[in-house]
Design a protein around this motif. Structure first.
Motif, PDB file in Angstrom:
ATOM      1  N   ASP A 117       0.859  -1.197   0.000  1.00  0.00           N
ATOM      2  CA  ASP A 117       0.000   0.000   0.000  1.00  0.00           C
ATOM      3  C   ASP A 117       0.890   1.241   0.000  1.00  0.00           C
ATOM      4  OD1 ASP A 117      -1.833   1.996   0.329  1.00  0.00           O
ATOM      5  OD2 ASP A 117      -2.635   1.264   2.234  1.00  0.00           O
ATOM      6  N   PRO A 118       0.866   2.041  -1.104  1.00  0.00           N
ATOM      7  CA  PRO A 118       1.726   3.234  -1.148  1.00  0.00           C
ATOM      8  C   PRO A 118       1.502   4.191   0.006  1.00  0.00           C
ATOM      9  CG  PRO A 118       0.824   2.748  -3.314  1.00  0.00           C
ATOM     10  CD  PRO A 118       0.123   1.846  -2.350  1.00  0.00           C
ATOM     11  N   ALA A 119       0.275   4.255   0.493  1.00  0.00           N
ATOM     12  CA  ALA A 119      -0.029   5.201   1.568  1.00  0.00           C
ATOM     13  C   ALA A 119       0.730   4.872   2.841  1.00  0.00           C
ATOM     14  CB  ALA A 119      -1.526   5.216   1.841  1.00  0.00           C
ATOM     15  N   ASN A 120       1.107   3.588   3.020  1.00  0.00           N
ATOM     16  CA  ASN A 120       1.803   3.178   4.236  1.00  0.00           C
ATOM     17  C   ASN A 120       3.311   3.034   4.039  1.00  0.00           C
ATOM     18  OD1 ASN A 120      -0.618   2.994   5.687  1.00  0.00           O
ATOM     19  ND2 ASN A 120      -0.984   0.896   4.938  1.00  0.00           N
ATOM     20  N   CYS A 121       3.807   3.308   2.810  1.00  0.00           N
ATOM     21  CA  CYS A 121       5.227   3.091   2.505  1.00  0.00           C
ATOM     22  C   CYS A 121       6.090   4.078   3.281  1.00  0.00           C
ATOM     23  CB  CYS A 121       5.458   3.239   1.010  1.00  0.00           C
ATOM     24  SG  CYS A 121       7.190   2.992   0.518  1.00  0.00           S
ATOM     25  N   TRP A 122       7.046   3.548   4.040  1.00  0.00           N
ATOM     26  CA  TRP A 122       7.882   4.422   4.867  1.00  0.00           C
ATOM     27  C   TRP A 122       8.986   5.110   4.057  1.00  0.00           C
ATOM     28  CZ3 TRP A 122      13.158   4.058   5.778  1.00  0.00           C
ATOM     29  CH2 TRP A 122      13.803   2.885   5.386  1.00  0.00           C
ATOM     30  N   VAL A 123       9.240   4.644   2.834  1.00  0.00           N
ATOM     31  CA  VAL A 123      10.305   5.211   2.012  1.00  0.00           C
ATOM     32  C   VAL A 123       9.803   6.417   1.213  1.00  0.00           C
ATOM     33  CG1 VAL A 123      11.933   4.797   0.120  1.00  0.00           C
ATOM     34  CG2 VAL A 123      11.558   3.042   1.865  1.00  0.00           C
ATOM     35  N   CYS A 124       8.782   6.217   0.376  1.00  0.00           N
ATOM     36  CA  CYS A 124       8.305   7.312  -0.494  1.00  0.00           C
ATOM     37  C   CYS A 124       7.119   8.063   0.087  1.00  0.00           C
ATOM     38  CB  CYS A 124       7.948   6.774  -1.881  1.00  0.00           C
ATOM     39  SG  CYS A 124       6.415   5.810  -1.929  1.00  0.00           S
ATOM     40  N   GLU A 125       6.515   7.496   1.163  1.00  0.00           N
ATOM     41  CA  GLU A 125       5.368   8.117   1.824  1.00  0.00           C
ATOM     42  C   GLU A 125       4.238   8.436   0.845  1.00  0.00           C
ATOM     43  OE1 GLU A 125       7.274  11.433   3.811  1.00  0.00           O
ATOM     44  OE2 GLU A 125       7.481  10.252   5.651  1.00  0.00           O
ATOM     45  N   GLY A 126       3.987   7.498  -0.055  1.00  0.00           N
ATOM     46  CA  GLY A 126       2.848   7.615  -0.961  1.00  0.00           C
ATOM     47  C   GLY A 126       3.124   8.325  -2.269  1.00  0.00           C
ATOM     48  N   ALA A 127       4.358   8.771  -2.485  1.00  0.00           N
ATOM     49  CA  ALA A 127       4.649   9.557  -3.691  1.00  0.00           C
ATOM     50  C   ALA A 127       4.443   8.758  -4.971  1.00  0.00           C
ATOM     51  CB  ALA A 127       6.088  10.078  -3.641  1.00  0.00           C
ATOM     52  N   THR A 128       4.741   7.443  -4.942  1.00  0.00           N
ATOM     53  CA  THR A 128       4.648   6.656  -6.177  1.00  0.00           C
ATOM     54  C   THR A 128       3.209   6.421  -6.625  1.00  0.00           C
ATOM     55  OG1 THR A 128       4.721   4.566  -4.953  1.00  0.00           O
ATOM     56  CG2 THR A 128       6.829   5.500  -5.714  1.00  0.00           C
ATOM     57  N   ALA A 129       2.250   6.737  -5.786  1.00  0.00           N
ATOM     58  CA  ALA A 129       0.844   6.602  -6.181  1.00  0.00           C
ATOM     59  C   ALA A 129       0.357   7.802  -6.981  1.00  0.00           C
ATOM     60  CB  ALA A 129      -0.031   6.404  -4.944  1.00  0.00           C
ATOM     61  N   ARG A 130       1.224   8.805  -7.168  1.00  0.00           N
ATOM     62  CA  ARG A 130       0.781  10.062  -7.774  1.00  0.00           C
ATOM     63  C   ARG A 130       1.371  10.308  -9.170  1.00  0.00           C
ATOM     64  NH1 ARG A 130       2.087  14.780  -3.825  1.00  0.00           N
ATOM     65  NH2 ARG A 130       0.721  15.880  -5.285  1.00  0.00           N
ATOM     66  N   PHE A 131       1.900   9.283  -9.808  1.00  0.00           N
ATOM     67  CA  PHE A 131       2.468   9.474 -11.140  1.00  0.00           C
ATOM     68  C   PHE A 131       1.453  10.072 -12.110  1.00  0.00           C
ATOM     69  CE2 PHE A 131       5.454   5.670 -10.232  1.00  0.00           C
ATOM     70  CZ  PHE A 131       6.393   6.510  -9.669  1.00  0.00           C
ATOM     71  N   ASP A 132       0.250   9.531 -12.130  1.00  0.00           N
ATOM     72  CA  ASP A 132      -0.789  10.031 -13.039  1.00  0.00           C
ATOM     73  C   ASP A 132      -1.114  11.491 -12.743  1.00  0.00           C
ATOM     74  OD1 ASP A 132      -1.042   7.636 -14.399  1.00  0.00           O
ATOM     75  OD2 ASP A 132      -2.615   6.877 -13.076  1.00  0.00           O
ATOM     76  N   GLU A 133      -1.230  11.802 -11.466  1.00  0.00           N
ATOM     77  CA  GLU A 133      -1.565  13.181 -11.073  1.00  0.00           C
ATOM     78  C   GLU A 133      -0.486  14.166 -11.529  1.00  0.00           C
ATOM     79  OE1 GLU A 133      -1.457  15.887  -7.040  1.00  0.00           O
ATOM     80  OE2 GLU A 133      -1.880  13.715  -6.832  1.00  0.00           O
ATOM     81  N   TRP A 134       0.784  13.809 -11.323  1.00  0.00           N
ATOM     82  CA  TRP A 134       1.870  14.707 -11.733  1.00  0.00           C
ATOM     83  C   TRP A 134       1.890  14.895 -13.243  1.00  0.00           C
ATOM     84  CZ3 TRP A 134       4.470  17.936  -8.780  1.00  0.00           C
ATOM     85  CH2 TRP A 134       4.605  17.691  -7.427  1.00  0.00           C
ATOM     86  N   ALA A 135       1.620  13.823 -13.976  1.00  0.00           N
ATOM     87  CA  ALA A 135       1.584  13.940 -15.436  1.00  0.00           C
ATOM     88  C   ALA A 135       0.464  14.878 -15.877  1.00  0.00           C
ATOM     89  CB  ALA A 135       1.411  12.562 -16.068  1.00  0.00           C
ATOM     90  N   GLU A 136      -0.682  14.763 -15.267  1.00  0.00           N
ATOM     91  CA  GLU A 136      -1.811  15.637 -15.622  1.00  0.00           C
ATOM     92  C   GLU A 136      -1.511  17.094 -15.262  1.00  0.00           C
ATOM     93  OE1 GLU A 136      -4.928  13.785 -13.465  1.00  0.00           O
ATOM     94  OE2 GLU A 136      -5.085  12.064 -14.843  1.00  0.00           O
ATOM     95  N   ARG A 137      -0.816  17.309 -14.162  1.00  0.00           N
ATOM     96  CA  ARG A 137      -0.451  18.680 -13.783  1.00  0.00           C
ATOM     97  C   ARG A 137       0.566  19.263 -14.754  1.00  0.00           C
ATOM     98  NH1 ARG A 137       0.980  18.586  -7.474  1.00  0.00           N
ATOM     99  NH2 ARG A 137       1.353  20.795  -7.916  1.00  0.00           N
ATOM    100  N   ALA A 138       1.468  18.437 -15.234  1.00  0.00           N
ATOM    101  CA  ALA A 138       2.431  18.903 -16.229  1.00  0.00           C
ATOM    102  C   ALA A 138       1.728  19.298 -17.520  1.00  0.00           C
ATOM    103  CB  ALA A 138       3.472  17.823 -16.501  1.00  0.00           C
ATOM    104  N   VAL A 139       0.755  18.508 -17.937  1.00  0.00           N
ATOM    105  CA  VAL A 139      -0.025  18.844 -19.132  1.00  0.00           C
ATOM    106  C   VAL A 139      -0.725  20.188 -18.947  1.00  0.00           C
ATOM    107  CG1 VAL A 139      -2.001  18.197 -20.559  1.00  0.00           C
ATOM    108  CG2 VAL A 139      -0.354  16.451 -19.849  1.00  0.00           C
ATOM    109  N   ALA A 140      -1.319  20.394 -17.776  1.00  0.00           N
ATOM    110  CA  ALA A 140      -2.020  21.654 -17.507  1.00  0.00           C
ATOM    111  C   ALA A 140      -1.060  22.839 -17.501  1.00  0.00           C
ATOM    112  CB  ALA A 140      -2.747  21.562 -16.163  1.00  0.00           C
TER     113      ALA A 140
END
Length: 427
Positions: A57-80
């Motif tokens: 579960d990315p939300a519980n990951c102690w390394v990235c703290e959920g960052a890897t679950a946001r690839f789609d979101e970052w791509a959409e923000r870059a497009v915007a």
């Protein structure tokens, strides 16, 4: 390499998402993403140990703290971030929070792995967000000089977009004298147009010593058509202000900063520039080009052909002129920095070659001389001798004073290869 044992050690450090579990093995099994590697390791361990499968579960990951679950979101923000901007190529970079970088090192250290094993979170972010951005826009990734670049600042939760310059190559002819190549601000008022509270008397308040330039008659049109914020003119050398640029024209590149449009009709653009310049300047052969064309235009060794109207201080015979020109034909000339430019050029002796020279006497005191010379050859001084600073010279060989009364540049071409190389063009 046994991957299951180090995978167990990684999972023993705490809860991990599939991406962070798979990232230390990024160099294994080409064609898989880190999330696929991580999930595959979980499945393999569950089978090997006959344990229940537990998804990461990315939300519980102690390394990235959920960052890897946001690839789609970052791509959409870059497009915007580049909405309304034309581009064909892109590049993505990521600024990872120091804590996430430290966590990645601790993860490998706690599992007894090489601290450089696999790849860093930053590299995965660049690839995964970049891949999604390309799918959303149809653009292609470019690691050299792309049309747009993105910096994903994860800690600040911000997308920084940079729109790189667009470039248009062509050749110009300057059909009127007393027009400089680039803007020439007034030296007395430093371009302000003011002398205290009054207009500057030197430039009549314009801020320029010359009201127009090749740059001012061309670049604003390109900047407007490409909807940029500013422009820069790059020329393959420059002719004197009082010289015409005729014949095949002089190569140039106009750089448009932060353009919103790139895919322009260069034939229409050429017509628009020529209409705007109103017969003072003409351009031809416009093509969209790469940034590397700027360096080529400014750095390629070029030879130039000139036509000079020459006036002599005493009468000259046709035979005498022919003999002097024959002596100059193919001559190696030494030119100390001319008097007229020594305030802006380094004082040194330059050695240049006269490739060929020809001339015709119009009357005993006037002649027309054509010179094909190596780039950097000062033609006015080749004629006059510049008080002995140029040797040999036409004046010195004739034994009379000689001065150029009108100078035309007829040709600017590469010494060993043409400026126009398809490698540098986009169309």
């Amino acid at each position: 390499m046994d991957v299951l044992s180090p995978a167990r050690d990684l999972l023993a450090t705490g809860p991990l998402c599939d991406n962070c579990l798979g990232r230390p093995f990024a160099e294994r099994s080409f064609g898989l993403g880190n999330a696929e590697r991580g999930r595959g390791l979980r499945v393999a361990l569950a089978l090997a140990d006959d344990d229940d499968f537990s998804a990461g579960d990315p939300a519980n990951c102690w390394v990235c703290e959920g960052a890897t679950a946001r690839f789609d979101e970052w791509a959409e923000r870059a497009v915007a971030a580049v909405e309304g901007i034309e581009f064909a190529t892109y590049q993505v970079g990521t600024r990872v929070p120091p804590l996430a970088e430290e966590n990645g090192l601790l993860l490998r250290e706690d599992a007894g792995l090489d601290p450089e094993a696999g790849e860093p979170l930053r590299k995965e972010f660049n690839r995964e967000v970049g891949k999604r951005f390309g799918q959303l826009t149809g653009a292609e990734v470019e690691f050299g000089r792309p049309d747009v670049q993105f910096l994903l600042d994860l800690e600040a939760d911000r997308v920084e977009a940079t729109v790189n310059s667009a470039f248009v190559y062509g050749r110009y002819r300057k059909l009127e004298r007393d027009i400089p190549q680039t803007e020439w601000p007034c030296s007395d008022c430093r371009g302000s147009g003011r002398d205290g509270s009054d207009p500057c008397p030197t430039c009549d308040g314009t801020g320029y010593l010359y009201p127009e330039s090749v740059q001012q008659l061309t670049a604003p049109v390109v900047e407007d058509v490409m909807d940029g914020v500013d422009s820069v003119f790059h020329g393959a050398g420059r002719e004197d202000v009082d010289a015409l640029m005729l014949g095949t024209g002089r190569p140039f590149v106009i750089e448009v900063e932060e353009p919103r449009r790139r895919d322009v009709d260069v034939e229409r653009l050429e017509a628009d520039i020529n209409a705007f310049a109103d017969g003072k300047v003409e351009v031809e052969g416009l093509r969209r080009c790469t940034h590397a064309m700027v360096e080529r235009v400014k750095g390629l060794d070029a030879s130039k052909r000139y036509r000079a109207a020459v006036e002599f201080g005493d009468e000259v015979t046709a035979e005498g002129l022919a003999e002097a020109l024959e002596a100059l034909d193919g001559a190696v000339v030494e030119q100390y920095t001319p008097n007229r430019v020594d305030h802006r050029r380094a004082a040194k002796t330059r050695v240049r070659t006269v490739h060929d020279v020809a001339g015709e006497l119009e009357d005993p005191r006037h002649a027309t001389v054509e010179v094909h010379g190596e780039g950097g050859l000062y033609i006015k001084e080749l004629i006059s001798g510049d008080e002995g600073r140029t040797e040999p010279s036409l004046a010195g060989l004739l034994g009379v004073d000689a001065v150029v009364t009108a100078l035309d540049v007829l040709e600017v071409e590469g010494e060993d290869e043409p400026f126009e190389d398809e490698e540098f063009f986009l169309d």
